[in-house]
Design a protein around this motif. Sequence first.
Motif, PDB file in Angstrom:
ATOM      1  N   ALA A  25       0.999  -1.082  -0.114  1.00 40.31           N
ATOM      2  CA  ALA A  25       0.157  -0.015  -0.001  1.00 40.31           C
ATOM      3  C   ALA A  25       0.949   1.278   0.129  1.00 40.31           C
ATOM      4  O   ALA A  25       1.651   1.596   1.042  1.00 40.31           O
ATOM      5  N   ILE A  26       0.787   2.101  -1.159  1.00 38.44           N
ATOM      6  CA  ILE A  26       1.663   3.253  -1.041  1.00 38.44           C
ATOM      7  C   ILE A  26       0.692   4.446  -0.657  1.00 38.44           C
ATOM      8  O   ILE A  26      -0.266   4.512  -1.479  1.00 38.44           O
ATOM      9  N   ILE A  27       1.274   5.187   0.310  1.00 40.71           N
ATOM     10  CA  ILE A  27       0.553   6.207   0.702  1.00 40.71           C
ATOM     11  C   ILE A  27       1.183   7.298   0.378  1.00 40.71           C
ATOM     12  O   ILE A  27       2.230   7.725   0.772  1.00 40.71           O
ATOM     13  N   THR A  58       0.403  -0.837  10.639  1.00 41.45           N
ATOM     14  CA  THR A  58       1.689  -0.508  10.603  1.00 41.45           C
ATOM     15  C   THR A  58       2.021   0.506   9.308  1.00 41.45           C
ATOM     16  O   THR A  58       1.542   0.304   8.408  1.00 41.45           O
ATOM     17  N   ILE A  59       2.897   1.565   9.488  1.00 37.79           N
ATOM     18  CA  ILE A  59       3.185   2.500   8.415  1.00 37.79           C
ATOM     19  C   ILE A  59       4.881   2.423   8.343  1.00 37.79           C
ATOM     20  O   ILE A  59       5.415   2.435   9.295  1.00 37.79           O
ATOM     21  N   LEU A  60       5.371   2.065   7.005  1.00 41.89           N
ATOM     22  CA  LEU A  60       6.813   2.197   6.828  1.00 41.89           C
ATOM     23  C   LEU A  60       7.150   3.478   6.005  1.00 41.89           C
ATOM     24  O   LEU A  60       6.728   3.569   5.150  1.00 41.89           O
ATOM     25  N   CYS A  61       7.715   4.346   6.789  1.00 40.28           N
ATOM     26  CA  CYS A  61       8.212   5.752   5.933  1.00 40.28           C
ATOM     27  C   CYS A  61       9.315   5.525   5.515  1.00 40.28           C
ATOM     28  O   CYS A  61      10.415   5.113   5.616  1.00 40.28           O
ATOM     29  N   ALA A  62       9.339   6.275   4.091  1.00 37.39           N
ATOM     30  CA  ALA A  62      10.753   6.282   3.388  1.00 37.39           C
ATOM     31  C   ALA A  62      11.909   6.806   3.933  1.00 37.39           C
ATOM     32  O   ALA A  62      12.927   6.599   3.880  1.00 37.39           O
ATOM     33  N   ASP A  86      -2.166  -1.845  23.312  1.00 33.11           N
ATOM     34  CA  ASP A  86      -3.279  -0.734  23.256  1.00 33.11           C
ATOM     35  C   ASP A  86      -2.962   0.477  22.277  1.00 33.11           C
ATOM     36  O   ASP A  86      -3.753   1.357  22.423  1.00 33.11           O
ATOM     37  N   CYS A  87      -2.330   0.173  21.352  1.00 30.49           N
ATOM     38  CA  CYS A  87      -1.719   1.237  20.558  1.00 30.49           C
ATOM     39  C   CYS A  87      -2.590   1.173  19.168  1.00 30.49           C
ATOM     40  O   CYS A  87      -2.949   0.031  18.887  1.00 30.49           O
ATOM     41  N   ASP A  88      -2.891   2.225  18.509  1.00 29.84           N
ATOM     42  CA  ASP A  88      -3.733   2.185  17.217  1.00 29.84           C
ATOM     43  C   ASP A  88      -2.822   1.992  16.083  1.00 29.84           C
ATOM     44  O   ASP A  88      -3.207   1.866  15.079  1.00 29.84           O
ATOM     45  N   LEU A  89      -1.368   2.448  16.133  1.00 36.71           N
ATOM     46  CA  LEU A  89      -0.682   2.628  14.848  1.00 36.71           C
ATOM     47  C   LEU A  89       0.822   2.075  15.484  1.00 36.71           C
ATOM     48  O   LEU A  89       1.352   2.463  16.431  1.00 36.71           O
ATOM     49  N   ARG A  90       1.642   1.428  14.391  1.00 46.47           N
ATOM     50  CA  ARG A  90       3.009   1.433  14.643  1.00 46.47           C
ATOM     51  C   ARG A  90       3.586   2.012  13.327  1.00 46.47           C
ATOM     52  O   ARG A  90       3.130   2.021  12.137  1.00 46.47           O
ATOM     53  N   CYS A 104       8.854  10.420  20.665  1.00 44.93           N
ATOM     54  CA  CYS A 104       7.942   9.942  21.743  1.00 44.93           C
ATOM     55  C   CYS A 104       6.654   9.121  21.146  1.00 44.93           C
ATOM     56  O   CYS A 104       5.645   9.762  20.592  1.00 44.93           O
ATOM     57  N   PRO A 105       6.766   7.979  20.975  1.00 47.40           N
ATOM     58  CA  PRO A 105       7.861   6.707  21.291  1.00 47.40           C
ATOM     59  C   PRO A 105       9.008   6.946  20.490  1.00 47.40           C
ATOM     60  O   PRO A 105       9.051   7.361  19.560  1.00 47.40           O
ATOM     61  N   ALA A 106      10.129   6.383  20.989  1.00 42.96           N
ATOM     62  CA  ALA A 106      11.229   6.395  20.247  1.00 42.96           C
ATOM     63  C   ALA A 106      11.011   5.649  18.845  1.00 42.96           C
ATOM     64  O   ALA A 106      10.280   4.528  18.781  1.00 42.96           O
ATOM     65  N   LEU A 107      11.523   5.946  17.828  1.00 40.81           N
ATOM     66  CA  LEU A 107      11.060   5.645  16.503  1.00 40.81           C
ATOM     67  C   LEU A 107      12.111   4.245  15.980  1.00 40.81           C
ATOM     68  O   LEU A 107      13.375   4.404  16.257  1.00 40.81           O
ATOM     69  N   THR A 108      11.266   3.249  15.346  1.00 38.20           N
ATOM     70  CA  THR A 108      12.103   2.071  14.932  1.00 38.20           C
ATOM     71  C   THR A 108      12.664   2.486  13.820  1.00 38.20           C
ATOM     72  O   THR A 108      11.758   3.114  12.970  1.00 38.20           O
ATOM     73  N   THR A 109      13.845   2.119  13.207  1.00 37.58           N
ATOM     74  CA  THR A 109      14.316   2.699  12.038  1.00 37.58           C
ATOM     75  C   THR A 109      15.503   1.419  11.588  1.00 37.58           C
ATOM     76  O   THR A 109      16.062   0.763  12.134  1.00 37.58           O
ATOM     77  N   MET A 110      15.897   1.748  10.349  1.00 38.35           N
ATOM     78  CA  MET A 110      17.060   1.149   9.930  1.00 38.35           C
ATOM     79  C   MET A 110      18.294   1.971   9.759  1.00 38.35           C
ATOM     80  O   MET A 110      18.066   3.087   9.222  1.00 38.35           O
ATOM     81  N   ALA A 111      19.145   1.754  10.387  1.00 41.80           N
ATOM     82  CA  ALA A 111      20.323   2.490  10.370  1.00 41.80           C
ATOM     83  C   ALA A 111      21.332   1.994   9.336  1.00 41.80           C
ATOM     84  O   ALA A 111      21.558   0.871   9.067  1.00 41.80           O
ATOM     85  N   GLN A 112      22.003   2.886   8.679  1.00 37.77           N
ATOM     86  CA  GLN A 112      22.986   2.974   7.584  1.00 37.77           C
ATOM     87  C   GLN A 112      24.381   3.058   8.227  1.00 37.77           C
ATOM     88  O   GLN A 112      24.547   3.608   9.116  1.00 37.77           O
TER      89      GLN A 112
END
Length: 152
Positions: A25-27, A58-62, A86-90, A104-112
């Motif tokens: 799904a591209i948003i 779940t949303i994966l941002c570029a 109890d969260c609405d969104l990841r 807040c909360p700390a962001l899950t991410t891919m580190a280069q």
Amino acid sequence: HVNHNSRERLDSYVGAMQRLGHEPAIIGNTDDYTWDFERIGYEQMEAMLARGGLPGKTILCANDRLAFGVMAAAYSQGRKVGRRGDCDLRVAAHDDHPLSRYTCPALTTMAQDFASMAGRSVETLLALLDEDDATVSPKVSLDATLVMRQSA
């Protein structure tokens, strides 16, 4: 679109979703050629919520800066971001921006690995400048590391 690798990131996402049997799904495909990623993320998330919700949980941002805007818009609409039940969104992203650990909360991410990236760039540049070596490809792909935090 201002990031030179945005198309490659999009293609990788679509390919991975398809390989796993999921519908990508591209948003917010936007023609907004600006570095104002936080604003774009905020406005796209706000518009999505105004239309009645999200295509999934779940949303994966570029990139992380888009995620900052997404998370701020979710918060302003009373949505709870995180991986707890109890969260609405990841929300997850890519780049491990220095501020990602402080959202807040700390962001899950891919580190280069920026040190390897810089080193390989210099090696590639020097090889390309060496007219005797016509086998050097300017395209280099490096591994990334998943940094699990509380947002996803």
